[in-house]
Enzyme design. Structure first.
Site, PDB file in Angstrom:
ATOM      1  N   SER A  42       0.834  -1.204   0.000  1.00  0.00           N
ATOM      2  CA  SER A  42       0.000   0.000   0.000  1.00  0.00           C
ATOM      3  C   SER A  42       0.867   1.252   0.000  1.00  0.00           C
ATOM      4  O   SER A  42       0.603   2.220  -0.727  1.00  0.00           O
ATOM      5  CB  SER A  42      -0.924   0.005   1.222  1.00  0.00           C
ATOM      6  OG  SER A  42      -1.829  -1.079   1.200  1.00  0.00           O
ATOM      7  N   ALA A  48      -4.748  -0.511  -2.525  1.00  0.00           N
ATOM      8  CA  ALA A  48      -4.049   0.070  -1.382  1.00  0.00           C
ATOM      9  C   ALA A  48      -5.018   0.235  -0.217  1.00  0.00           C
ATOM     10  O   ALA A  48      -6.127   0.743  -0.399  1.00  0.00           O
ATOM     11  CB  ALA A  48      -3.453   1.423  -1.752  1.00  0.00           C
ATOM     12  N   LYS A  49      -4.597  -0.201   0.959  1.00  0.00           N
ATOM     13  CA  LYS A  49      -5.412  -0.003   2.161  1.00  0.00           C
ATOM     14  C   LYS A  49      -5.014   1.357   2.741  1.00  0.00           C
ATOM     15  O   LYS A  49      -4.211   1.456   3.681  1.00  0.00           O
ATOM     16  CB  LYS A  49      -5.177  -1.132   3.170  1.00  0.00           C
ATOM     17  CG  LYS A  49      -6.199  -1.185   4.306  1.00  0.00           C
ATOM     18  CD  LYS A  49      -5.988  -2.428   5.155  1.00  0.00           C
ATOM     19  CE  LYS A  49      -6.935  -2.473   6.340  1.00  0.00           C
ATOM     20  NZ  LYS A  49      -8.335  -2.636   5.954  1.00  0.00           N
ATOM     21  N   ALA A  50      -5.556   2.402   2.114  1.00  0.00           N
ATOM     22  CA  ALA A  50      -5.172   3.777   2.420  1.00  0.00           C
ATOM     23  C   ALA A  50      -6.274   4.481   3.193  1.00  0.00           C
ATOM     24  O   ALA A  50      -7.468   4.251   2.948  1.00  0.00           O
ATOM     25  CB  ALA A  50      -4.881   4.539   1.128  1.00  0.00           C
ATOM     26  N   TYR A  77     -11.021   5.251   2.755  1.00  0.00           N
ATOM     27  CA  TYR A  77     -12.095   4.882   3.673  1.00  0.00           C
ATOM     28  C   TYR A  77     -13.109   5.996   3.898  1.00  0.00           C
ATOM     29  O   TYR A  77     -14.089   5.795   4.620  1.00  0.00           O
ATOM     30  CB  TYR A  77     -11.509   4.365   4.984  1.00  0.00           C
ATOM     31  CG  TYR A  77     -11.064   2.918   4.842  1.00  0.00           C
ATOM     32  CD1 TYR A  77     -11.859   1.880   5.306  1.00  0.00           C
ATOM     33  CD2 TYR A  77      -9.887   2.598   4.181  1.00  0.00           C
ATOM     34  CE1 TYR A  77     -11.485   0.557   5.139  1.00  0.00           C
ATOM     35  CE2 TYR A  77      -9.500   1.282   4.002  1.00  0.00           C
ATOM     36  CZ  TYR A  77     -10.297   0.260   4.486  1.00  0.00           C
ATOM     37  OH  TYR A  77      -9.926  -1.054   4.300  1.00  0.00           O
TER      38      TYR A  77
END
Length: 306
Positions: free
Chosen positions: A63, A157-159, A163
């Site tokens: 990410s 990407a866990k950005a 969220y």
């Protein structure tokens, strides 16, 4: 609820929980420039074990690479810091949150001159959607908010900034009386929940949206696919139309927080018998048997705290 006690790993040192602070003009506050992970540590008959630690940390670095954030530590150092954070807080079972973000130096869309900071926190946390949901299931609605198109924000990407999309979905679901929402992708096909991947059971086969449907490549999702293939259950990663949700034999969410949570209704339409179905239960049992050390850790998913 957060514990508000204990110690947090902050840029290589442990600090008291209430002293782990950043400046209000940090880049992340204004532009969402962070990447993070959610990791679980389970207490079982052998001790306390972190679930797929190396895989989570690798995704954290992936990410960061997508957003050109240079993490000033190695993957091995972050893995060790996660373990030490659990140990120093005397936690036997917990949720772990590593987060990498751009800190305070200057403001403006360009993030490259801002320092990169790394924080790891851990606290006790119960089932995300409720312990009873693992058996009884949850009620969900298809959201009016769609998952981002791949040429807008990188869904792999866990950005933190991604969220904001998930927040809108979760708020809408709660306002409409649902436990969770399901997003469609930019083509109107099924994508994922606000923080979970989704599986459909139909005629004994498993269906799940592919990476190209704007999903985060979930680690629990991958675990379920491995377990299903071990059971000779056919798994199809393919684009799924919305209406297939309604005619599914079973539905379930997967995720670090959600684990494997059945879905009992979508948009008020009952799924299957309106509670956890047999294949979902079988996958749950196999998953939790490994986590509880009641079955061999044949995939080497558990990292024990020594």
């Amino acid at each position: 609820m957060l514990s508000n006690k204990g110690k947090i790993w902050f840029n290589g040192q442990f600090v008291e929980w209430d002293k782990a602070k950043i400046h209000v003009l940090s880049h992340v506050v204004h532009y969402g420039s962070s990447v993070f992970e959610g990791i679980r540590c389970y207490k079982n008959r052998e001790g306390s074990a972190i679930f797929r630690l190396e895989d989570h940390v690798r995704r954290l670095f992936d990410s960061a690479k997508i957003y050109m954030i240079d993490i000033p530590y190695t993957e091995e150092e972050i893995c060790e810091a996660v373990i030490e954070t659990v140990k120093i807080n005397n936690l036997k079972e917990c949720y772990i949150r590593p987060v990498v973000f751009r800190g305070h130096k200057e403001l403006g869309v360009n993030p490259l001159n801002c320092p990169v900071e790394v924080v790891i926190a851990a606290w006790e946390w119960e089932s995300y959607l409720g312990q009873e949901a693992l058996e009884e299931g949850v009620d969900v609605g298809v959201s009016t908010w769609r998952r981002m198109a791949p040429n807008t924000l990188p869904n792999m990407a866990k950005a933190g900034g991604n969220y904001l999309n998930s927040q809108l979905v979760k708020i809408e679901a709660i306002k409409h009386g649902y436990d969770e929402g399901i997003m469609l992708d930019y083509n109107g096909m099924v994508s994922e929940g606000s923080g979970e991947n989704i599986f459909i059971v139909k005629d004994g086969e498993l269906y799940t949206p592919p990476i190209s449907s704007s999903i985060l490549p979930g680690i629990t999702r991958d675990s379920v696919i491995k377990l299903a293939k071990e059971m000779d259950i056919n798994v199809k990663e393919e684009r799924i139309p919305r209406e297939m949700l309604y005619i599914a034999d079973e539905l379930f969410f997967t995720g670090t927080a959600a684990e494997i949570t059945p879905i009992r209704s979508v948009d008020g339409i009952k799924i299957g018998n309106g509670r956890r179905g047999p294949l979902t239960e079988k996958l749950q049992e196999s998953f939790f048997e490994i986590l509880r050390a009641e079955a061999d850790d044949r995939f080497e998913w558990l990292k024990y705290i020594e």
